[in-house]
Each structure stands twice: as C-alpha cells, then as structure tokens.
Design an enzyme around this catalytic site. Structure first.
Site, PDB file in Angstrom:
ATOM      1  N   ASP A   1       2.701   4.956  -5.645  1.00 34.95           N
ATOM      2  CA  ASP A   1       1.979   6.210  -5.457  1.00 34.95           C
ATOM      3  C   ASP A   1       2.866   7.384  -5.848  1.00 34.95           C
ATOM      4  O   ASP A   1       3.665   7.872  -5.055  1.00 34.95           O
ATOM      5  CB  ASP A   1       1.535   6.336  -3.999  1.00 34.95           C
ATOM      6  CG  ASP A   1       0.733   7.605  -3.745  1.00 34.95           C
ATOM      7  OD1 ASP A   1       0.509   8.375  -4.699  1.00 34.95           O
ATOM      8  OD2 ASP A   1       0.314   7.819  -2.586  1.00 34.95           O
TER       9      ASP A   1
ATOM     10  N   ASP B   1       0.843  -1.186   0.000  1.00 34.61           N
ATOM     11  CA  ASP B   1       0.000   0.000   0.000  1.00 34.61           C
ATOM     12  C   ASP B   1       0.888   1.250   0.000  1.00 34.61           C
ATOM     13  O   ASP B   1       1.789   1.382   0.832  1.00 34.61           O
ATOM     14  CB  ASP B   1      -0.888  -0.021   1.256  1.00 34.61           C
ATOM     15  CG  ASP B   1      -1.958   1.047   1.248  1.00 34.61           C
ATOM     16  OD1 ASP B   1      -2.343   1.501   0.158  1.00 34.61           O
ATOM     17  OD2 ASP B   1      -2.423   1.414   2.351  1.00 34.61           O
ATOM     18  N   HIS B   2       0.658   2.140  -0.940  1.00 36.16           N
ATOM     19  CA  HIS B   2       1.385   3.412  -1.032  1.00 36.16           C
ATOM     20  C   HIS B   2       2.894   3.228  -1.119  1.00 36.16           C
ATOM     21  O   HIS B   2       3.651   3.858  -0.371  1.00 36.16           O
ATOM     22  CB  HIS B   2       1.027   4.326   0.147  1.00 36.16           C
ATOM     23  CG  HIS B   2      -0.331   4.926   0.052  1.00 36.16           C
ATOM     24  ND1 HIS B   2      -0.660   5.898  -0.867  1.00 36.16           N
ATOM     25  CD2 HIS B   2      -1.466   4.664   0.748  1.00 36.16           C
ATOM     26  CE1 HIS B   2      -1.939   6.214  -0.727  1.00 36.16           C
ATOM     27  NE2 HIS B   2      -2.446   5.475   0.237  1.00 36.16           N
TER      28      HIS B   2
ATOM     29  N   GLY C   1      -6.904   8.320   7.571  1.00 35.86           N
ATOM     30  CA  GLY C   1      -6.929   8.537   9.007  1.00 35.86           C
ATOM     31  C   GLY C   1      -8.328   8.564   9.603  1.00 35.86           C
ATOM     32  O   GLY C   1      -9.334   8.381   8.920  1.00 35.86           O
TER      33      GLY C   1
ATOM     34  N   GLY D   1      -8.589   5.479   1.752  1.00 35.86           N
ATOM     35  CA  GLY D   1      -9.129   6.315   2.823  1.00 35.86           C
ATOM     36  C   GLY D   1     -10.611   6.125   3.049  1.00 35.86           C
ATOM     37  O   GLY D   1     -11.348   7.093   3.249  1.00 35.86           O
TER      38      GLY D   1
ATOM     39  N   ASP E   1      -8.504   0.841   6.845  1.00 39.80           N
ATOM     40  CA  ASP E   1      -7.412   0.682   7.802  1.00 39.80           C
ATOM     41  C   ASP E   1      -7.790   1.232   9.174  1.00 39.80           C
ATOM     42  O   ASP E   1      -7.763   0.522  10.176  1.00 39.80           O
ATOM     43  CB  ASP E   1      -6.154   1.379   7.261  1.00 39.80           C
ATOM     44  CG  ASP E   1      -4.932   1.186   8.148  1.00 39.80           C
ATOM     45  OD1 ASP E   1      -5.003   0.396   9.111  1.00 39.80           O
ATOM     46  OD2 ASP E   1      -3.885   1.805   7.878  1.00 39.80           O
TER      47      ASP E   1
END
Length: 336
Positions: free
Chosen positions: A116, A94-95, A191, A235, A279
C-alpha cells in the site's frame, strides 16, 4: 524460504479470473485469533467457497510469524477435515507498508501480498509497488497495489480523508508496476465508523444513519480503462446494526456506527470487483457475543464459554457474507 505451495495454499491469479467471469467476489476476511480463523474456515469449507485469509502488519506481530505459518497450514488441513477435499485458501498480507515487510511475508509462506503506497506521491507509489512485484513474482506470489486513499482507521492504517482513485492513472500504474490486482477508492472506508453523521441521512423511522452511495461511476470508468482486470474493495464491512445493538445493550458504547449497505456490495461483486475485504463486521460479532456472556454471566471465566459463542456468531456472519452478499458459494474450481 517457505514455499506457500508446500503449506497447501494458492495465490489469487486463477481465483480472480473465475470470479470476474462468474460475477461474484472472493471473501477476504481478516483474522486476529484462532476463533476467527476457525469460523472463516468452517463457513468457507461448508459452503465450498474459495477464501482469502487476510493478516495485517499488526495481526502478524500479534500472532508471531512462525505460528502464523502453521496456522495457515492447519487451516488447509482443517478445511479437508470438514469435507472440503480441494480447498482454495490464500494467505494474504493486508496493507503492507514497506518492501521489507512484504519480502518477509513472502519468505515465510504468504501466497499473496498487498503493498500500500497510496499515501505516497504517485511516482514513489509506482516505484515501491514495482519493487515488491519483481520480488514476489519470482516465487509466483501475487501482488495487490492501491491507488486512491480510504478514510478511517484499521490497525496501523489511518487516514482522515478519502481520495477517489483517478481513472486516468490506472492504466499507467498497472502497466508500470505489473500488479496482479488493484485496490481502489470509491467511497468505502476502514473501521466501524465509516462516515460522519454529517455525511449521512438519518432514517426517520429507525433513527439509523444511511451512508452516501458508493461512486459506481468511478468504478465504471476504471473498468473501461482496465477491462477484465481484478479490482479490490477495502473497507467493506456493513456494520450490522444487530451487533451494534447487542454491544450497546450489554455495556458497550458504539453510537452511530454505520457501514456499507450490503446491496451496494452485491452490485460491486457482479462487476470486475473480485475481492471484497471485510474485517470490522467480525470484530463486532465477536465483541457482541463476548459482551453478552459477560453481562448475563458475570461469574464466567472460562475462555471457551465466551469465545465459543463468539466463534459461532462469526461463523453465521461469514456464511451470510459468502452466500448472500458475495455469491462465492459453490465456486471452488474442483467441487468435492
């Protein structure tokens, strides 16, 4: 060089095709420890759902790349032990922020990587993404690229402002890079604090912040440009208020934490959005359960006695997401 197929893993190619045609999304759950991994595999196996195990750069460093490889292999065997004879499990970076990181993950057995380059100038993003794709495709590893910037904080990914994906760029980007899927920005963010109070309205009855809706018009425009192409939403945690409340009641401090409403994710999952990343929700569930034990039993020091309840609560969360939000239950290619 570790071949991911020898670990029992799969890439995302066929998985995404079936998801788009079936009107559901594959759960992409990040994990940072054994309990999260156990909960993900238990929920996905019992509900017969394909699943993507996501690992960030920070999580990979935390776990150790060699241990992580065997954890992924163990996850496949654990799924079989739970009665899922033909699990479909992806190990995904991821990323990824560099070619070197993506290459290292591919070499150590990842079946999918994300590069990314969204914060770079467009041409640099294209060049970097293309380089990763050319290396990954030699080993039948699938690649996710990104256009547009998501605000928020997730491990090493930090951005103060979001920028929606420009539909006029997507055809050129996909054609030049050869990516297998595309992460876009339509209003989600990283987040537990996805929006400022100023961006939201406040429910007069509950006092809970209500976030602005996702930009489905941008998604529709992208799908018209790229019909049938796999789209990814990052996200996408919903920040369940019961976990926020539990954390705050047991000594935490998470005022005005708010996420993406689940009904909007359900709508997205029925479109070409075939991968939805979650997440923060599992982090909140884990923290809520641990805080509750510590608050109610301050003398407890056996990790199994507080990590066990956390694992159980995360399993409930994952089952809910799979069945009620993403619709990926009973979607394995070979149902046992």
């Amino acid at each position: 060089m570790v071949d991911y197929k020898s670990l029992g893993l799969v890439n995302t190619r066929e998985m995404f095709k079936r998801a788009i045609n079936g009107g559901y999304a594959i759960p992409a759950f990040n994990f940072n420890n054994m309990e999260q991994l156990q909960a993900i595999i238990k929920a996905s196996s019992e509900l017969k759902s394909p699943v993507i195990l996501q690992v960030s750069k920070g999580a990979r460093n935390y776990a150790n790349q060699t241990l992580l490889r065997y954890m992924a292999q163990g996850a496949v065997e654990y799924a079989k032990e739970l009665g899922c004879k033909h699990p479909e499990i992806v190990l995904h970076l991821d990323h990824g922020d560099s070619f070197e990181l993506c290459k290292s993950c591919i070499d150590f057995g990842f079946s999918s990587v994300m590069i990314d380059g969204s914060a770079l100038p467009y041409d640099e993003n294209v060049a970097l993404t293309k380089k990763v794709v050319e290396y990954a495709h030699q080993f039948d590893v699938t690649v996710e690229g990104e256009l547009g910037v998501l605000a928020g904080v997730e491990d090493d990914v930090v951005a103060e402002k979001s920028h929606y994906t420009k539909p006029e760029e997507v055809i050129d980007f996909v054609t030049k890079t050869g990516v297998d899927s595309l992460a876009i920005s339509i209003g989600t963010s990283h987040g537990a604090y996805k929006f400022t109070p100023e961006q939201c309205t406040r429910d007069p009855k509950t006092g809970i912040l209500v976030p602005p809706p996702l930009a489905f018009d941008v998604l529709d425009a992208i799908m018209k440009k790229l019909p049938g192409f796999p789209i990814v939403l990052h996200g996408s945690s919903s920040v369940p208020q019961e976990y926020v409340k539990m954390i705050n009641e047991h000594g935490g401090k998470l005022p005005d934490a708010v996420g993406i409403p689940e009904e909007q994710l359900r709508k997205a999952a029925k479109s070409a959005v075939c991968k939805i990343n979650i997440d923060s929700d599992s982090r909140l569930a884990f923290t809520a359960a641990v805080r509750k034990v510590f608050d109610e039993k301050p003398g407890e020091f056996d990790p199994r006695k507080y990590c066990g309840p956390a694992r159980d609560l995360m399993t409930e969360l994952y089952e809910h997401k799979i069945k009620e939000v993403l619709g990926s239950d009973n979607k394995l290619a070979q149902l046992d």
